[in-house]
Design an enzyme around this catalytic site. Structure first.
Site, PDB file in Angstrom:
ATOM      1  N   GLY A  12      38.034 -16.034  89.958  1.00  0.00           N
ATOM      2  CA  GLY A  12      38.503 -16.660  88.726  1.00  0.00           C
ATOM      3  C   GLY A  12      39.915 -17.203  88.858  1.00  0.00           C
ATOM      4  O   GLY A  12      40.590 -16.983  89.873  1.00  0.00           O
ATOM      5  N   ASP A  13      40.343 -17.959  87.843  1.00  0.00           N
ATOM      6  CA  ASP A  13      41.695 -18.530  87.779  1.00  0.00           C
ATOM      7  C   ASP A  13      41.985 -19.480  88.933  1.00  0.00           C
ATOM      8  O   ASP A  13      43.120 -19.598  89.394  1.00  0.00           O
ATOM      9  CB  ASP A  13      42.758 -17.417  87.717  1.00  0.00           C
ATOM     10  CG  ASP A  13      42.426 -16.407  86.646  1.00  0.00           C
ATOM     11  OD1 ASP A  13      41.946 -16.843  85.586  1.00  0.00           O
ATOM     12  OD2 ASP A  13      42.600 -15.201  86.876  1.00  0.00           O
ATOM     13  N   GLU A  14      40.964 -20.172  89.378  1.00  0.00           N
ATOM     14  CA  GLU A  14      41.117 -21.119  90.481  1.00  0.00           C
ATOM     15  C   GLU A  14      41.678 -22.450  89.993  1.00  0.00           C
ATOM     16  O   GLU A  14      42.121 -23.279  90.800  1.00  0.00           O
ATOM     17  CB  GLU A  14      39.744 -21.383  91.154  1.00  0.00           C
ATOM     18  CG  GLU A  14      39.072 -20.151  91.746  1.00  0.00           C
ATOM     19  CD  GLU A  14      38.158 -19.442  90.752  1.00  0.00           C
ATOM     20  OE1 GLU A  14      38.176 -19.816  89.550  1.00  0.00           O
ATOM     21  OE2 GLU A  14      37.431 -18.524  91.161  1.00  0.00           O
ATOM     22  N   GLY A  15      41.612 -22.657  88.670  1.00  0.00           N
ATOM     23  CA  GLY A  15      42.057 -23.940  88.112  1.00  0.00           C
ATOM     24  C   GLY A  15      40.895 -24.717  87.511  1.00  0.00           C
ATOM     25  O   GLY A  15      40.886 -25.944  87.509  1.00  0.00           O
ATOM     26  N   LYS A  16      39.921 -23.960  86.966  1.00  0.00           N
ATOM     27  CA  LYS A  16      38.739 -24.611  86.385  1.00  0.00           C
ATOM     28  C   LYS A  16      39.120 -25.484  85.198  1.00  0.00           C
ATOM     29  O   LYS A  16      38.558 -26.546  84.986  1.00  0.00           O
ATOM     30  CB  LYS A  16      37.717 -23.557  85.948  1.00  0.00           C
ATOM     31  CG  LYS A  16      37.110 -22.781  87.105  1.00  0.00           C
ATOM     32  CD  LYS A  16      36.165 -21.701  86.631  1.00  0.00           C
ATOM     33  CE  LYS A  16      36.849 -20.561  85.936  1.00  0.00           C
ATOM     34  NZ  LYS A  16      37.734 -19.757  86.792  1.00  0.00           N
ATOM     35  N   GLY A  17      40.093 -24.976  84.407  1.00  0.00           N
ATOM     36  CA  GLY A  17      40.514 -25.729  83.218  1.00  0.00           C
ATOM     37  C   GLY A  17      41.008 -27.106  83.595  1.00  0.00           C
ATOM     38  O   GLY A  17      40.591 -28.112  83.019  1.00  0.00           O
ATOM     39  N   LYS A  18      41.865 -27.163  84.601  1.00  0.00           N
ATOM     40  CA  LYS A  18      42.406 -28.456  85.029  1.00  0.00           C
ATOM     41  C   LYS A  18      41.286 -29.356  85.560  1.00  0.00           C
ATOM     42  O   LYS A  18      41.226 -30.537  85.239  1.00  0.00           O
ATOM     43  CB  LYS A  18      43.479 -28.255  86.112  1.00  0.00           C
ATOM     44  CG  LYS A  18      43.913 -29.567  86.715  1.00  0.00           C
ATOM     45  CD  LYS A  18      45.038 -29.466  87.709  1.00  0.00           C
ATOM     46  CE  LYS A  18      45.030 -30.736  88.557  1.00  0.00           C
ATOM     47  NZ  LYS A  18      46.227 -30.918  89.341  1.00  0.00           N
ATOM     48  N   GLY A  40      40.607 -17.501  80.453  1.00  0.00           N
ATOM     49  CA  GLY A  40      41.857 -18.180  80.112  1.00  0.00           C
ATOM     50  C   GLY A  40      41.941 -19.403  80.999  1.00  0.00           C
ATOM     51  O   GLY A  40      42.130 -19.287  82.201  1.00  0.00           O
ATOM     52  N   HIS A  41      41.723 -20.569  80.417  1.00  0.00           N
ATOM     53  CA  HIS A  41      41.724 -21.818  81.186  1.00  0.00           C
ATOM     54  C   HIS A  41      42.917 -22.656  80.751  1.00  0.00           C
ATOM     55  O   HIS A  41      43.066 -22.977  79.575  1.00  0.00           O
ATOM     56  CB  HIS A  41      40.422 -22.600  80.951  1.00  0.00           C
ATOM     57  CG  HIS A  41      39.208 -21.902  81.458  1.00  0.00           C
ATOM     58  ND1 HIS A  41      37.942 -22.352  81.232  1.00  0.00           N
ATOM     59  CD2 HIS A  41      39.072 -20.775  82.193  1.00  0.00           C
ATOM     60  CE1 HIS A  41      37.072 -21.537  81.806  1.00  0.00           C
ATOM     61  NE2 HIS A  41      37.736 -20.564  82.385  1.00  0.00           N
ATOM     62  N   ARG A 142      18.717  -5.583  73.459  1.00  0.00           N
ATOM     63  CA  ARG A 142      18.020  -6.225  72.322  1.00  0.00           C
ATOM     64  C   ARG A 142      18.462  -5.686  70.966  1.00  0.00           C
ATOM     65  O   ARG A 142      17.686  -5.624  70.030  1.00  0.00           O
ATOM     66  CB  ARG A 142      16.487  -6.124  72.498  1.00  0.00           C
ATOM     67  CG  ARG A 142      16.024  -6.921  73.690  1.00  0.00           C
ATOM     68  CD  ARG A 142      14.653  -6.570  74.110  1.00  0.00           C
ATOM     69  NE  ARG A 142      14.573  -5.202  74.589  1.00  0.00           N
ATOM     70  CZ  ARG A 142      13.521  -4.690  75.197  1.00  0.00           C
ATOM     71  NH1 ARG A 142      12.450  -5.425  75.405  1.00  0.00           N
ATOM     72  NH2 ARG A 142      13.533  -3.444  75.609  1.00  0.00           N
ATOM     73  N   GLN A 223      34.362 -17.495  84.473  1.00  0.00           N
ATOM     74  CA  GLN A 223      35.037 -16.695  85.498  1.00  0.00           C
ATOM     75  C   GLN A 223      34.617 -17.189  86.893  1.00  0.00           C
ATOM     76  O   GLN A 223      34.176 -18.318  87.023  1.00  0.00           O
ATOM     77  CB  GLN A 223      34.741 -15.198  85.326  1.00  0.00           C
ATOM     78  CG  GLN A 223      35.522 -14.522  84.208  1.00  0.00           C
ATOM     79  CD  GLN A 223      34.938 -14.773  82.836  1.00  0.00           C
ATOM     80  OE1 GLN A 223      33.740 -14.963  82.702  1.00  0.00           O
ATOM     81  NE2 GLN A 223      35.757 -14.773  81.808  1.00  0.00           N
ATOM     82  N   ARG A 304      48.669 -11.138  88.386  1.00  0.00           N
ATOM     83  CA  ARG A 304      47.483 -11.236  89.240  1.00  0.00           C
ATOM     84  C   ARG A 304      47.815 -10.706  90.629  1.00  0.00           C
ATOM     85  O   ARG A 304      48.920 -10.871  91.113  1.00  0.00           O
ATOM     86  CB  ARG A 304      47.032 -12.695  89.345  1.00  0.00           C
ATOM     87  CG  ARG A 304      46.530 -13.241  88.033  1.00  0.00           C
ATOM     88  CD  ARG A 304      46.108 -14.703  88.150  1.00  0.00           C
ATOM     89  NE  ARG A 304      45.671 -15.219  86.867  1.00  0.00           N
ATOM     90  CZ  ARG A 304      45.826 -16.479  86.471  1.00  0.00           C
ATOM     91  NH1 ARG A 304      46.409 -17.354  87.260  1.00  0.00           N
ATOM     92  NH2 ARG A 304      45.396 -16.857  85.294  1.00  0.00           N
ATOM     93  N   GLY A 414      49.615 -29.727  91.938  1.00  0.00           N
ATOM     94  CA  GLY A 414      50.477 -29.365  90.816  1.00  0.00           C
ATOM     95  C   GLY A 414      49.604 -29.164  89.597  1.00  0.00           C
ATOM     96  O   GLY A 414      48.437 -29.565  89.592  1.00  0.00           O
TER      97      GLY A 414
END
Ligand code: 2SA
Ligand code: GDP
Ligand code: MG
Length: 424
Positions: A12-18, A40-41, A142, A223, A304, A414
């Site tokens: 996770g936190d690889e930069g998916k949001g960007k 958190g993105h 269920r 994630q 992290r 960046g």
């Protein structure tokens, strides 16, 4: 009818949001398919920084329709707060669609998450404490409550009653916590119903119709691969499937519609929470990666854990996700090291392993076998073409590509939207 999946290739936190934001301009729908507000993105546009938790990163692209899929767990209070925070900043959130089949996080899920972690002591997972695991556990048992239940007071009351008769026993007897009241929860959740109603839709139908009309759909993981409940470092994982297969189940799009799977890969490795991490650094290098890379949890603010790039994990991510290409992020953070170690294989009790070992016990024993690559000192944050990169940075990228098993189609230099190199 392209449907693209974007997955985290590490913890996770690889930069998916960007990455999602970058693609946002060329896609019609961005869908979150798993996880909840544990995610958190971060997206940086000019001098504005946005931290997204439940909302898909496509929310920042006006032409894009953001979708919260059925595979997500939704904490309605958190979602409404996130929406209003964005609205205050001038972002249009009116196109948001939420699946009626998505499950809800309730106060008892949050409480259970926190108390079970405390109870586990040294064996704790290091969860975000947002109630994610307990909510998914109820879904699988269920006994979960879904978004659509908010619109039927009778069903909602019945479900909260039945959940609490069981949970209150546990909270009071095992964990010494106060009993939760059915009426309080029902009242709070019915209060969310009218505010959420305009967004709730049959998202599976909407997305499949959109694909039939030739629209482009991007499915955004919450994630990373190694946090996947099936393919990750169990039990130190999240309670859902961030891997590409989870994108189909969590959105209702069939596998035959998926045309590409992009792995987001950090040029080094980080992890938040407990669990094995072979290349973790406990020295000045680890501290420097944390400081230069601003490696701090977007949701919890936790530091992290940082380490060198691990090619064994990258190869594994290529395999379990069927990656078509990688987006390599944060290459700029590595500027300044004379030599950069890269883990090419593991030594496990004296035996070399080129692939992730099958057993967790072995993974806990894995010692990285490093190859050192020459570093660079030039500032690369202004590079916009591959040729702009110093020769050693180019060689680092090519070496990672070779080891990881899929082509690198873009490089982040960046956090900004424009700080990207596209490779054709
Ligand atoms: P949970 O809360 O049940 O999903 O926790 C289980 C494990 O999954 C990890 N996890 C994460 N790891 C990295 N980033 C995440 N999002 C935030 C961020 C994390 C934060 O973007 O920085 O702020 O701390 C995330 N969400 C879940 C978690 O650390 C546990 O190891
Ligand atoms: P996500 O959960 O995968 O979306 O990633 P996070 O937002 O949790 O963490 C990634 C962090 O790295 C954020 O602060 C981003 O703004 C930042 N970031 C993304 N790509 C780059 C990059 O190429 N270089 C640098 N320096 N930062 C980046
Ligand atoms: Mg994150």
């Amino acid at each position: 009818m392209p449907a693209l999946v974007l997955v985290g290739a590490q913890w996770g936190d690889e930069g998916k949001g960007k990455a999602t934001d970058l693609l946002g301009g060329s896609v019609d729908y961005v869908v979150r398919y798993q996880g909840g507000n544990n995610a958190g993105h971060t997206v940086v546009i000019g001098d504005q920084k946005y931290a997204l938790h439940l909302l898909p990163s496509g929310i920042l692209t006006p032409e894009c329709t953001p979708v919260i899929g059925n595979g997500v767990v939704v904490d309605p209070g958190v979602l409404l707060h996130e929406i209003s925070t964005l609205v205050e900043r001038g972002i249009d959130t009116s196109k948001l669609l939420i699946s009626g089949n998505a499950h809800l996080i309730t106060p008892y899920h949050r409480t259970l998450d926190k108390v079970t972690e405390r109870f586990l002591g040294k064996r704790k997972i290091g969860t975000t404490g947002r109630g994610i695991g307990p909510s998914y556990a109820d879904k699988i048992n269920r006994v979960g409550i879904r978004v659509q239940d908010l619109f039927d007071a009778g069903i909602l009351t019945q479900k909260v009653e039945s959940a609490l008769s069981d949970k209150n026993q546990m909270l009071v007897k095992m964990y010494n916590r106060r009993e939760l009241k059915v009426e309080e929860i029902v009242e709070e959740y019915l209060g969310y119903a009218e505010q959420l109603r305009p967004y709730v839709a049959d998202t599976t139908l909407v997305l499949n119709q959109a694909l039939d009309q030739g629209k482009v759909v991007l499915l955004e993981g919450g994630q990373g691969t190694l946090l996947d409940v099936d393919h990750g470092t169990y039990p130190f994982v999240t309670s859902s499937n961030p891997t590409a297969g989870g994108a189909c189940a969590g959105s209702g799009i069939g596998p035959t519609k998926i045309t590409g799977v992009i792995g987001i890969l950090k040029a080094y490795t980080t992890r938040v929470g407990a669990g094995p991490f072979p290349t973790e650094l406990f020295d000045e290098d680890g501290e420097a990666l944390r400081r230069i890379g601003h490696e701090r949890g977007v949701t919890t603010g936790r530091d992290r854990r940082c380490g060198w790039f691990d090619a064994v994990i990258a190869r594994y991510a290529t395999r379990v996700n069927g990656l078509t290409d990688f987006f390599l992020t944060k290459l700029d953070v590595l500027t300044g090291w004379e030599e950069i170690p890269v883990c090419v294989a593991y030594d496990i009790d004296g035996v070399r392993h080129d692939e992730l070992p099958m057993s967790q016990t072995d993974f806990h024993h894995a010692k990285p076998i490093y190859e050192k690559l020459p570093g660079w000192t030039e500032d690369i944050t202004g590079a916009r073409t591959f040729a702009d990169l110093p020769k050693n940075a180019q060689a680092y990228v090519r070496a990672l590509e070779e080891m990881s098993g899929a082509p690198i189609s873009a490089i982040g230099v960046g956090p900004g939207r424009t700080q990207t190199i596209e490779i054709n």
